[in-house]
Design a protein around this motif. Structure first.
Motif, PDB file in Angstrom:
ATOM      1  N   TYR A 144      61.353  66.028 -10.623  1.00  0.00           N
ATOM      2  CA  TYR A 144      61.726  64.594 -10.696  1.00  0.00           C
ATOM      3  C   TYR A 144      62.619  63.966 -11.735  1.00  0.00           C
ATOM      4  O   TYR A 144      63.232  62.953 -11.571  1.00  0.00           O
ATOM      5  N   GLY A 145      62.379  64.578 -12.701  1.00  0.00           N
ATOM      6  CA  GLY A 145      62.865  63.728 -13.921  1.00  0.00           C
ATOM      7  C   GLY A 145      64.394  63.999 -14.202  1.00  0.00           C
ATOM      8  O   GLY A 145      64.755  63.207 -15.150  1.00  0.00           O
ATOM      9  N   LYS A 168      70.316  57.760 -11.545  1.00  0.00           N
ATOM     10  CA  LYS A 168      69.797  56.377 -11.894  1.00  0.00           C
ATOM     11  C   LYS A 168      69.823  55.595 -10.449  1.00  0.00           C
ATOM     12  O   LYS A 168      70.722  56.053  -9.562  1.00  0.00           O
ATOM     13  N   PHE A 169      69.020  54.949  -9.890  1.00  0.00           N
ATOM     14  CA  PHE A 169      68.821  54.330  -8.531  1.00  0.00           C
ATOM     15  C   PHE A 169      68.190  52.909  -8.770  1.00  0.00           C
ATOM     16  O   PHE A 169      67.466  52.823  -9.553  1.00  0.00           O
ATOM     17  N   SER A 210      63.710  59.246 -12.683  1.00  0.00           N
ATOM     18  CA  SER A 210      62.331  58.929 -12.063  1.00  0.00           C
ATOM     19  C   SER A 210      61.307  58.264 -13.121  1.00  0.00           C
ATOM     20  O   SER A 210      60.150  58.227 -12.746  1.00  0.00           O
ATOM     21  N   VAL A 211      61.857  57.382 -13.787  1.00  0.00           N
ATOM     22  CA  VAL A 211      61.024  56.557 -14.878  1.00  0.00           C
ATOM     23  C   VAL A 211      61.724  55.168 -14.493  1.00  0.00           C
ATOM     24  O   VAL A 211      62.820  54.856 -14.675  1.00  0.00           O
ATOM     25  N   ASN A 223      55.858  56.991  -9.822  1.00  0.00           N
ATOM     26  CA  ASN A 223      54.995  57.505  -8.670  1.00  0.00           C
ATOM     27  C   ASN A 223      53.663  56.845  -8.873  1.00  0.00           C
ATOM     28  O   ASN A 223      53.410  56.164 -10.012  1.00  0.00           O
ATOM     29  N   THR A 224      53.024  57.070  -7.761  1.00  0.00           N
ATOM     30  CA  THR A 224      51.631  56.378  -7.569  1.00  0.00           C
ATOM     31  C   THR A 224      50.835  56.387  -8.577  1.00  0.00           C
ATOM     32  O   THR A 224      50.412  55.524  -9.093  1.00  0.00           O
ATOM     33  N   ALA A 225      50.562  57.621  -9.196  1.00  0.00           N
ATOM     34  CA  ALA A 225      49.409  57.856 -10.040  1.00  0.00           C
ATOM     35  C   ALA A 225      49.801  57.023 -11.424  1.00  0.00           C
ATOM     36  O   ALA A 225      49.047  56.597 -12.072  1.00  0.00           O
ATOM     37  N   SER A 226      51.098  57.286 -11.905  1.00  0.00           N
ATOM     38  CA  SER A 226      51.443  56.811 -13.000  1.00  0.00           C
ATOM     39  C   SER A 226      51.433  55.305 -13.090  1.00  0.00           C
ATOM     40  O   SER A 226      51.018  54.678 -14.042  1.00  0.00           O
TER      41      SER A 226
END
Length: 166
Positions: A75-76, A80-81, A103-104, A134-137
């Motif tokens: 994912y990393g 950019k989006f 993904s950050v 992501n959901t967990a983070s």
């Protein structure tokens, strides 16, 4: 409906179809792979099948885990989006505008029809910067904040869901 705009390389559109509906006799993926191998052996009789040893398989698995079985690889390295999300809950509607890179969360802004004791959402937005998208983070970051001070009546799950789909 969520809107995602990517600054990555555009895909070339081409027709893709499933093979299974075109087969007279339906077969599994494994059976299909076996048939491809049979055809290759017929077409290239000089070809010899190689069977990996247990040590080679273990080495392959170890390399897969080290290099490809991690968040950064999977994912990393995304382009950019921008993402725009809108969710309605009992406590109000939240609109989320976020810039995501690798993904950050680079930046995030909240708008909507919700109440809170503080209308300056900058502390929440700043706290989410640098969080993996992501959901967990996102949930872990929000757990450490007094988010109800800004989003009255929202649960941790609702606010997380407003930011990133679970």
């Amino acid at each position: 409906k969520d809107k995602i705009e990517s600054r990555g390389v555009k895909s070339v559109r081409s027709v893709v179809d499933n093979i299974l509906p075109h087969l007279k006799d339906k077969i599994s993926v494994d059976e299909f792979a076996d048939k491809i191998l049979e055809q290759m052996k017929r077409k290239f009789p000089e070809m010899k099948e190689y069977v990996f040893t247990r040590e080679e398989l273990d080495d392959i698995e170890e390399r897969r885990k080290e290099r490809f079985g991690n968040w950064d690889w999977n994912y990393g390295n995304n382009p950019k989006f921008n993402i725009t999300r809108e969710k309605r809950f009992t406590s109000g509607k939240i609109q989320v505008f976020a810039d995501i890179h690798n993904s950050v969360i680079d930046s995030i802004k909240f708008y909507g029809t919700f109440f809170g004791n503080n209308s300056d959402l900058t502390p929440i937005e700043n706290a989410l910067q640098g969080t993996k998208y992501n959901t967990a983070s996102v949930k872990k970051t929000l757990e450490n904040l007094d988010f109800n001070h800004y989003f009255a009546g929202f649960t941790l799950e609702e606010l997380t869901e407003a930011i990133v789909e679970g």
